[in-house]
Design a protein around this motif. Structure first.
Motif, PDB file in Angstrom:
ATOM      1  N   GLU A 120       0.826  -1.207   0.000  1.00  0.00           N
ATOM      2  CA  GLU A 120       0.000   0.000   0.000  1.00  0.00           C
ATOM      3  C   GLU A 120       0.865   1.263   0.000  1.00  0.00           C
ATOM      4  O   GLU A 120       0.554   2.237  -0.677  1.00  0.00           O
ATOM      5  N   VAL A 121       1.952   1.250   0.762  1.00  0.00           N
ATOM      6  CA  VAL A 121       2.841   2.409   0.759  1.00  0.00           C
ATOM      7  C   VAL A 121       3.571   2.503  -0.577  1.00  0.00           C
ATOM      8  O   VAL A 121       3.729   3.590  -1.151  1.00  0.00           O
ATOM      9  N   VAL A 122       3.999   1.357  -1.089  1.00  0.00           N
ATOM     10  CA  VAL A 122       4.669   1.348  -2.394  1.00  0.00           C
ATOM     11  C   VAL A 122       3.713   1.832  -3.482  1.00  0.00           C
ATOM     12  O   VAL A 122       4.123   2.525  -4.419  1.00  0.00           O
ATOM     13  N   SER A 123       2.413   1.511  -3.355  1.00  0.00           N
ATOM     14  CA  SER A 123       1.432   1.936  -4.362  1.00  0.00           C
ATOM     15  C   SER A 123       1.389   3.451  -4.501  1.00  0.00           C
ATOM     16  O   SER A 123       1.246   3.980  -5.609  1.00  0.00           O
ATOM     17  N   TYR A 124       1.482   4.149  -3.357  1.00  0.00           N
ATOM     18  CA  TYR A 124       1.519   5.613  -3.440  1.00  0.00           C
ATOM     19  C   TYR A 124       2.719   6.063  -4.270  1.00  0.00           C
ATOM     20  O   TYR A 124       2.614   6.953  -5.129  1.00  0.00           O
ATOM     21  N   ALA A 125       3.885   5.450  -4.027  1.00  0.00           N
ATOM     22  CA  ALA A 125       5.086   5.830  -4.765  1.00  0.00           C
ATOM     23  C   ALA A 125       4.956   5.475  -6.249  1.00  0.00           C
ATOM     24  O   ALA A 125       5.414   6.221  -7.122  1.00  0.00           O
ATOM     25  N   VAL A 126       4.306   4.340  -6.544  1.00  0.00           N
ATOM     26  CA  VAL A 126       4.071   3.963  -7.943  1.00  0.00           C
ATOM     27  C   VAL A 126       3.154   4.982  -8.613  1.00  0.00           C
ATOM     28  O   VAL A 126       3.338   5.333  -9.788  1.00  0.00           O
ATOM     29  N   ALA A 164       2.346   9.312 -12.597  1.00  0.00           N
ATOM     30  CA  ALA A 164       2.078  10.726 -12.852  1.00  0.00           C
ATOM     31  C   ALA A 164       3.292  11.434 -13.448  1.00  0.00           C
ATOM     32  O   ALA A 164       3.230  12.639 -13.734  1.00  0.00           O
ATOM     33  N   GLY A 165       4.385  10.691 -13.615  1.00  0.00           N
ATOM     34  CA  GLY A 165       5.572  11.250 -14.261  1.00  0.00           C
ATOM     35  C   GLY A 165       6.520  11.979 -13.335  1.00  0.00           C
ATOM     36  O   GLY A 165       7.347  12.772 -13.799  1.00  0.00           O
ATOM     37  N   ARG A 172      -6.594  16.209  -4.169  1.00  0.00           N
ATOM     38  CA  ARG A 172      -5.395  16.991  -3.882  1.00  0.00           C
ATOM     39  C   ARG A 172      -4.128  16.297  -4.381  1.00  0.00           C
ATOM     40  O   ARG A 172      -3.098  16.917  -4.551  1.00  0.00           O
ATOM     41  N   THR A 173      -4.180  14.967  -4.581  1.00  0.00           N
ATOM     42  CA  THR A 173      -2.991  14.280  -5.061  1.00  0.00           C
ATOM     43  C   THR A 173      -2.803  14.472  -6.559  1.00  0.00           C
ATOM     44  O   THR A 173      -1.693  14.338  -7.058  1.00  0.00           O
ATOM     45  N   GLY A 174      -3.881  14.758  -7.260  1.00  0.00           N
ATOM     46  CA  GLY A 174      -3.782  15.003  -8.698  1.00  0.00           C
ATOM     47  C   GLY A 174      -3.527  13.760  -9.521  1.00  0.00           C
ATOM     48  O   GLY A 174      -3.089  13.855 -10.662  1.00  0.00           O
ATOM     49  N   TYR A 175      -3.821  12.555  -9.002  1.00  0.00           N
ATOM     50  CA  TYR A 175      -3.572  11.341  -9.762  1.00  0.00           C
ATOM     51  C   TYR A 175      -4.735  11.025 -10.680  1.00  0.00           C
ATOM     52  O   TYR A 175      -5.878  10.933 -10.252  1.00  0.00           O
ATOM     53  N   GLY A 213      10.539   1.275 -16.663  1.00  0.00           N
ATOM     54  CA  GLY A 213      11.350   2.447 -16.359  1.00  0.00           C
ATOM     55  C   GLY A 213      11.452   2.737 -14.876  1.00  0.00           C
ATOM     56  O   GLY A 213      12.312   3.509 -14.441  1.00  0.00           O
ATOM     57  N   LEU A 214      10.579   2.129 -14.067  1.00  0.00           N
ATOM     58  CA  LEU A 214      10.617   2.334 -12.621  1.00  0.00           C
ATOM     59  C   LEU A 214      11.632   1.375 -12.000  1.00  0.00           C
ATOM     60  O   LEU A 214      11.633   0.180 -12.303  1.00  0.00           O
ATOM     61  N   ALA A 215      12.493   1.884 -11.126  1.00  0.00           N
ATOM     62  CA  ALA A 215      13.466   1.059 -10.411  1.00  0.00           C
ATOM     63  C   ALA A 215      13.046   0.934  -8.951  1.00  0.00           C
ATOM     64  O   ALA A 215      12.708   1.937  -8.315  1.00  0.00           O
ATOM     65  N   ILE A 216      13.049  -0.290  -8.425  1.00  0.00           N
ATOM     66  CA  ILE A 216      12.712  -0.530  -7.027  1.00  0.00           C
ATOM     67  C   ILE A 216      13.799  -1.381  -6.390  1.00  0.00           C
ATOM     68  O   ILE A 216      14.153  -2.444  -6.922  1.00  0.00           O
ATOM     69  N   SER A 217      14.330  -0.929  -5.273  1.00  0.00           N
ATOM     70  CA  SER A 217      15.344  -1.699  -4.556  1.00  0.00           C
ATOM     71  C   SER A 217      14.767  -2.198  -3.237  1.00  0.00           C
ATOM     72  O   SER A 217      13.857  -1.582  -2.666  1.00  0.00           O
ATOM     73  N   LEU A 218      15.291  -3.317  -2.752  1.00  0.00           N
ATOM     74  CA  LEU A 218      14.850  -3.907  -1.487  1.00  0.00           C
ATOM     75  C   LEU A 218      16.078  -4.272  -0.666  1.00  0.00           C
ATOM     76  O   LEU A 218      16.963  -4.981  -1.143  1.00  0.00           O
TER      77      LEU A 218
END
Length: 398
Positions: A51-57, A62-63, A114-117, A207-212
């Motif tokens: 859920e937290v990662v979803s916000y970042a995605v 949104a670019g 307000r998030t504009g998504y 194009g999105l990079a995710i590290s763990l």
């Protein structure tokens, strides 16, 4: 009931409106966590991370972000940081709360303007609030508007005001949360399962990079980094048999957005001579295990296209039996991903997409693009039809 079998209304006055308990906000989340994240076991813990990662995605879609760093901290908490715009910090009317505080405490479903998504994953804008309510401690750190901002929460309630700290030229949001062990049956997160899902997200969002990174004692090791510029093409190659046994090469892939920009469709597929990676469908980056409208649209279009093309090329003729859907999917690895402004999921598990317009638009996109690909690649197209007809013939003998 009385002894005579008739209802006894004598105590009706003892059952009044005061006996009906209505749970709202964080109280509802904490009392019924399974309604929001599925379970209070490991699966629910993982959903908190997602859920937290979803916000970042969403920031990526949104670019505004291209990197997310996820860390399992030494104390069993999780930190998710992105390089997006940073959660909004301005005070909003009518309650005078900072926008970030409303994002972390409001329990109203639906996109938050307000998030504009335009397109958003997660629990329809409720994800951060749910994570906050189910955490013993949550800290948010924001870099935007020339400063570093921080705020702390306990079990969903703010214990500090949003604080403007030193000047900063950076941008992005970092959320650290510690799941409440009074709610969850377990605390350790599975590094392997988290890594698998995060890798999936990078396939779905090219194009999105995710590290763990795992900082827990005895488990610390090198971070795992996922990054796939080829998106669904790379995903289909990953899902297919190893070593590869393609009927055609390369992977077929196409995408399209509808006129009012409320739906974005991505498709990738490849037939193989042996085994199969199967069919995988997603809606707003959420795996729809039980299918739904988008999956139905793909399967219907695929069967029609294969039959039409085979007849046009006289690989089947008038009077021949129609090639079945089962035969067209023999050896097929396919991924269909739709991103919708207003997704409708059926059931609390959110694994079935119910939008009928997704069925129609996926069919339209697949018919246009796959037909075009077959016409432009006649040798590969002929090989695909031969492969499918062989499967169809063997199917008839069994």
């Amino acid at each position: 009931m009385t002894e005579s079998g008739n209802p006894d209304h004598g105590n009706a006055s003892e059952y009044t409106g005061s006996h009906i308990q209505v749970l709202e906000g964080r109280e509802a989340i904490r009392r019924r966590p399974g309604m929001y994240i599925g379970s209070v076991g490991e699966r629910g813990l993982h959903q908190m991370v997602y859920e937290v990662v979803s916000y970042a995605v969403d920031e990526h879609l949104a670019g505004h972000a291209d990197a997310i760093d996820v860390t399992i901290t030494a104390d069993g908490g999780v930190r998710v940081a992105d390089n997006g715009r940073g959660l909004p910090v301005e005070v909003q009317e009518p309650d005078g709360k900072p926008a970030v505080e409303r994002e972390l405490t409001e329990t109203s479903f639906g996109p938050k303007n307000r998030t504009g998504y335009r397109l958003s994953g997660g629990l329809s804008g409720l994800g951060l609030c749910v994570v906050n309510a189910l955490s013993t401690r949550l800290t948010v750190e924001i870099h935007r508007d020339g400063h570093r901002w921080t705020q702390e929460y306990e079990k969903g309630l703010p214990i500090t005001a949003l604080t403007r700290n030193e000047e900063s030229s950076g941008h992005g949001t970092a959320i650290m949360f510690l799941p409440d062990d009074d709610i969850f049956e377990t605390t350790p997160d599975s590094f392997a399962m988290l890594s698998q899902r995060l890798r999936e997200l990078t396939f779905l969002n090219g194009g999105l990079a995710i590290s763990l990174t795992d900082e827990r004692p005895g488990r610390a090791g090198r971070p795992v980094r996922h990054h796939h510029t080829d998106g669904l093409r790379a995903y289909v190659a990953h899902l297919g048999p190893h070593p590869p046994s393609p009927v055609h090469s390369p992977v077929i892939a196409f995408e399209s957005e509808n006129e009012d920009a409320t739906m974005f469709v991505q498709v990738a597929l490849q037939w193989n001579t042996r085994s199969t990676g199967g069919f995988h469908s997603f809606a707003n980056s959420t795996r729809t295990h039980e299918g739904g409208a988008h999956e139905e649209g793909f399967r219907a279009a695929l069967t029609d296209i294969i039959n039409d093309y085979a007849r046009r090329q006289r690989q089947i003729v008038a009077g021949d039996e129609e090639i079945t859907a089962e035969a067209t999917q023999e050896g097929l690895t396919a991924v269909v991903s739709v991103k919708l402004a207003h997704p409708v999921f059926e059931g609390s598990t959110r694994t079935v997409l119910g939008n009928p317009e997704a069925n129609a638009y996926v069919q339209e996109v697949v018919r246009e693009h796959l037909n075009g690909w077959l016409d432009q690649n006649p040798n590969d197209a002929a090989a695909i039809i031969r492969h499918i007809l062989k499967a169809f013939t063997e199917q008839g003998k069994s």
